[in-house]
Design a protein around this motif. Structure first.
Motif: not given
Length: 216
Positions: A44-46, A69-72, A51-52, A37-38
């Motif tokens: 945080n992908r834990d 961005a928030l990705s579910n 949360a990106l 992720t640039i």
């Protein structure tokens, strides 16, 4: 039946060992398979919701809004319910929980803003906890960025007030007094900008390199 000499057998074994070592080193964790992720923000992908590129877009000292961005990762919906600072550096204004649909993504720059106030300014890094309806809390060290270049596309309270003022001027007739007042305000802002360039450059965009469009 011909027999190989011991020296020939030894040479054959030496030739096979490097090939076997090369094959045994093959695996599934190739660099090209890893997440890359640039982004200028914190990631945080834990947890259930990633949360990106999380950042605080500062509009003035001690004022800003949360972007990123928030990705579910799952099929069930989730929502961001609170934002807090464990060390008390920042405080989030009340906001309506931000829903992130199952397998969906939300750009925080395109929804109702999460406004922050506190002891921070552009260039700082502050600790924030994002708490979700899943019961999980994402802890991040978040950079504070100034409102320059690509970030000027993100709506801010200051921009909203300016648009509202322009709308009011368009609806009514602009009298000579109003025009004079507007001119005085422009001169004042120009003076402030000039002073900022010569003095405190915290929010001066001159020393910031432009980032690719859409990077937020």
């Amino acid at each position: 039946m011909p027999h190989l000499r011991p020296t020939a057998i030894a040479g054959l074994l030496l030739a096979l060992v490097p090939a076997a070592a090369t094959l045994s080193s093959c695996g599934f964790d190739y660099p090209t398979d890893r997440v890359n992720t640039i982004a200028a923000g914190a990631n945080n992908r834990d947890h259930s919701v990633d949360a990106l590129g999380i950042r605080v877009l500062a509009t003035a000292k001690g004022e800003g809004r949360l972007i990123g961005a928030l990705s579910n990762n799952y099929d069930d919906d989730a929502s961001l319910e609170s934002v807090s600072s464990p060390d008390g550096t920042a405080r989030a204004a009340d906001f309506k929980a931000i829903e992130v649909a199952g397998r969906g993504t939300v750009n925080l720059a395109e929804v109702d803003p999460i406004d922050l106030t506190g002891d921070f300014t552009a260039g700082d890094v502050i600790s924030l906890d994002l708490t979700f309806s899943t019961g999980e809390t994402v802890s991040l060290d978040v950079p504070v960025v100034k409102n320059c270049f690509q970030y000027t596309q993100v709506p801010t309270p200051e921009a909203a007030q300016s648009e509202a003022a322009e709308s009011e001027d368009t609806d009514g007739e602009d009298t000579e007094g109003e025009a004079a007042e507007a001119g005085a305000e422009e001169e004042a802002h120009a003076g402030e900008s000039h002073e900022e360039e010569g003095g405190d450059a915290t929010f001066n965009c001159a020393d910031v390199a432009p980032a690719p469009e859409g990077a937020h």
